[in-house]
Design a protein around this motif. Structure first.
Motif, PDB file in Angstrom:
ATOM      1  N   ASP A   1       0.830  -1.200   0.000  1.00 28.82           N
ATOM      2  CA  ASP A   1       0.000   0.000   0.000  1.00 28.82           C
ATOM      3  C   ASP A   1       0.865   1.252   0.000  1.00 28.82           C
ATOM      4  O   ASP A   1       1.974   1.254   0.547  1.00 28.82           O
ATOM      5  N   MET A   2       0.353   2.333  -0.574  1.00 32.89           N
ATOM      6  CA  MET A   2       1.087   3.597  -0.580  1.00 32.89           C
ATOM      7  C   MET A   2       1.335   4.100   0.833  1.00 32.89           C
ATOM      8  O   MET A   2       2.394   4.671   1.122  1.00 32.89           O
ATOM      9  N   ALA A   3       0.403   3.878   1.743  1.00 31.51           N
ATOM     10  CA  ALA A   3       0.586   4.328   3.127  1.00 31.51           C
ATOM     11  C   ALA A   3       1.824   3.693   3.739  1.00 31.51           C
ATOM     12  O   ALA A   3       2.573   4.331   4.493  1.00 31.51           O
TER      13      ALA A   3
ATOM     14  N   ASP B   1       9.809   5.678   4.122  1.00 28.03           N
ATOM     15  CA  ASP B   1      10.740   6.802   4.013  1.00 28.03           C
ATOM     16  C   ASP B   1      10.890   7.523   5.340  1.00 28.03           C
ATOM     17  O   ASP B   1      11.994   7.904   5.734  1.00 28.03           O
ATOM     18  N   SER B   2       9.781   7.715   6.039  1.00 26.65           N
ATOM     19  CA  SER B   2       9.829   8.379   7.331  1.00 26.65           C
ATOM     20  C   SER B   2      10.647   7.575   8.338  1.00 26.65           C
ATOM     21  O   SER B   2      11.481   8.125   9.063  1.00 26.65           O
TER      22      SER B   2
ATOM     23  N   LYS C   1      14.558  14.376  -4.404  1.00 26.89           N
ATOM     24  CA  LYS C   1      14.259  15.468  -3.469  1.00 26.89           C
ATOM     25  C   LYS C   1      12.987  16.200  -3.896  1.00 26.89           C
ATOM     26  O   LYS C   1      12.954  17.425  -3.989  1.00 26.89           O
ATOM     27  N   LEU C   2      11.942  15.430  -4.154  1.00 30.25           N
ATOM     28  CA  LEU C   2      10.693  16.035  -4.603  1.00 30.25           C
ATOM     29  C   LEU C   2      10.002  16.739  -3.442  1.00 30.25           C
ATOM     30  O   LEU C   2       9.955  16.225  -2.329  1.00 30.25           O
ATOM     31  N   THR C   3       9.443  17.913  -3.708  1.00 31.81           N
ATOM     32  CA  THR C   3       8.693  18.637  -2.693  1.00 31.81           C
ATOM     33  C   THR C   3       7.256  18.140  -2.720  1.00 31.81           C
ATOM     34  O   THR C   3       6.380  18.701  -3.362  1.00 31.81           O
ATOM     35  N   ASP C   4       7.025  17.025  -2.050  1.00 26.98           N
ATOM     36  CA  ASP C   4       5.712  16.397  -2.010  1.00 26.98           C
ATOM     37  C   ASP C   4       5.402  16.075  -0.559  1.00 26.98           C
ATOM     38  O   ASP C   4       5.858  15.073  -0.017  1.00 26.98           O
ATOM     39  N   ASN C   5       4.640  16.936   0.093  1.00 30.59           N
ATOM     40  CA  ASN C   5       4.359  16.759   1.512  1.00 30.59           C
ATOM     41  C   ASN C   5       3.507  15.534   1.797  1.00 30.59           C
ATOM     42  O   ASN C   5       3.433  15.071   2.936  1.00 30.59           O
ATOM     43  N   ASN C   6       2.840  15.004   0.767  1.00 29.46           N
ATOM     44  CA  ASN C   6       2.051  13.791   0.947  1.00 29.46           C
ATOM     45  C   ASN C   6       2.928  12.544   0.961  1.00 29.46           C
ATOM     46  O   ASN C   6       2.534  11.512   1.487  1.00 29.46           O
TER      47      ASN C   6
ATOM     48  N   HIS D   1      14.389  13.940   0.645  1.00 25.20           N
ATOM     49  CA  HIS D   1      13.746  15.213   0.996  1.00 25.20           C
ATOM     50  C   HIS D   1      13.909  15.502   2.483  1.00 25.20           C
ATOM     51  O   HIS D   1      14.190  16.637   2.888  1.00 25.20           O
ATOM     52  N   TYR D   2      13.730  14.480   3.320  1.00 27.33           N
ATOM     53  CA  TYR D   2      13.971  14.653   4.762  1.00 27.33           C
ATOM     54  C   TYR D   2      15.406  15.105   5.012  1.00 27.33           C
ATOM     55  O   TYR D   2      15.658  16.037   5.786  1.00 27.33           O
TER      56      TYR D   2
END
Length: 374
Positions: A237-239, A245-246, A275-280, A286-287
């Motif tokens: 799942d995407m979730a 990543d987190s 490094k995409l700026t995608d907050n979702n 990016h982190y």
């Protein structure tokens, strides 16, 4: 009407024959290398604390490229740790193999994983390098426990010798029997938290007695404390991908806190290096680039491997690399021109020109082009 037709033909001609807007920049900036040579991805290798290289998984040539870069940064800078996109229960056994040379540990690390030879190749090379250098390179897995729970169970079972108290022994055995064929059940998480409490109390003694193995155990315990996969399907799942990543980022922060490193190399899938700026869905890169607590902010170098002419992955499946991971849109002929010599199968392009406007400018600092042998 004829003027419109003429304009249309000119437009078609421009598309067919005009040089791609990136090609001129690439042609002037490319630096060709052999795998055996030192490969710098920047003018000053010591400038960066974290070097992230994104790959298309399971392409055999990745091993050669990653190792060439790891060796180069160890020689030219201060590289002392390699982070991999595997769970720490795998790197627990990899690290023991690196120190002992016992290949059964490397087999155990990837037992049940696909492409065993591919998975083991890089670490065999790193062990040979470690035998020649004064400061051995450590390998640490950053991922969640995505490869099943057989390895984490075995590692936790080994804690029995460090938990002499009857209550701790009982809680440990209760946890180990909650599984069904190495799959977690509804009672696994609650049972694990009792084991984790014993681990927390013994943490300082374990750190002292386990040496280099402790950081991997620590990460396994932290990962399972926060997430034990009960339903294997949720890993697709995407979730779950967002969670990965987190967690990889927070695992890296934990390592920095417990065992600070001088310079790190991250071998990752290409999407984690963007490094995409995608907050979702913030990628690991990016982190590292933008989070205020990042140990790599302002000292992060990102690179993506582009493949040309490769036909198969480690299992022999057909692939279409002339299209995959190549947002520049360069043709096969144009790409071949970038290498300067048919004898140099790798080309490195630094994106350091503010006038460069291709898509990668926002997501990668460097592009690595590989060409298959003809």
């Amino acid at each position: 009407m004829k003027y419109l037709l003429g304009a249309y033909l000119l437009w078609i001609g421009h598309i067919c024959f005009a040089q791609h807007p990136c090609q001129e920049y690439f042609t002037t900036q490319v630096k060709p290398y052999f795998y055996e040579e030192t490969i710098p991805l920047s003018a000053n290798p010591q400038e960066y604390r974290i070097i992230m290289v994104g790959e298309r998984h399971f392409v055999p040539i990745n091993t050669d490229i990653h190792f060439a870069l790891i060796r180069s940064y160890h020689e030219m800078a201060e590289l002392d740790v390699v982070f991999i996109e595997y769970p720490p229960s795998i790197s627990y056994f990899i690290q023991q193999y690196l120190e002992s040379g016992k290949e059964d540990l490397l087999v155990k690390a990837f037992q049940g994983a696909p492409y065993a030879t591919y998975n083991q190749a890089l670490f065999k090379k790193i062990r040979l390098l470690n035998q020649k250098i004064q400061s051995p390179i450590q390998v640490i897995g950053l991922d969640l426990e995505v490869g099943g729970l057989a390895r984490p169970k075995e590692i936790i079972r080994q804690l029995a010798q460090h938990f002499p108290a009857a209550k701790a022994q009982k809680d440990l055995q209760s946890f180990l029997v909650t599984f069904e064929e190495d799959r977690a059940t509804a009672s696994t998480q609650e049972s694990f938290l009792r084991v984790y409490d014993h681990f927390r109390k013994k943490r300082k003694k374990l750190k002292k007695s386990l040496g280099n193995s402790f950081i991997h155990l620590d990460l396994v315990m932290q990962n399972l404390k926060n997430y034990i996969p009960v339903n294997p399907d949720e890993m697709f799942d995407m979730a779950f991908q967002i969670k990965r990543d987190s967690f990889m980022y927070h695992n890296l922060l934990l390592i920095e806190q417990e065992q600070s490193f001088k310079q790190a190399y991250l071998a990752m899938g290409a999407t984690h290096v963007e490094k995409l700026t995608d907050n979702n869905h913030r990628r690991l890169s990016h982190y590292l680039a933008y989070d205020p607590d990042s140990p790599g902010a302002d000292r992060l170098l990102t690179a993506r491997i582009n493949y040309k002419g490769f036909k198969q992955d480690a299992a022999g499946y057909e692939l279409r690399f002339q299209e995959f991971l190549d947002n520049t849109g360069l043709s096969e002929a144009s790409t071949k021109q970038l290498f300067g010599s048919s004898q140099s199968p790798i080309g490195v392009v630094e994106i350091n020109d503010p006038s460069y406007t291709c898509e990668e400018k926002k997501t990668f600092d460097t592009l690595i082009y590989l060409r298959a042998k003809e």
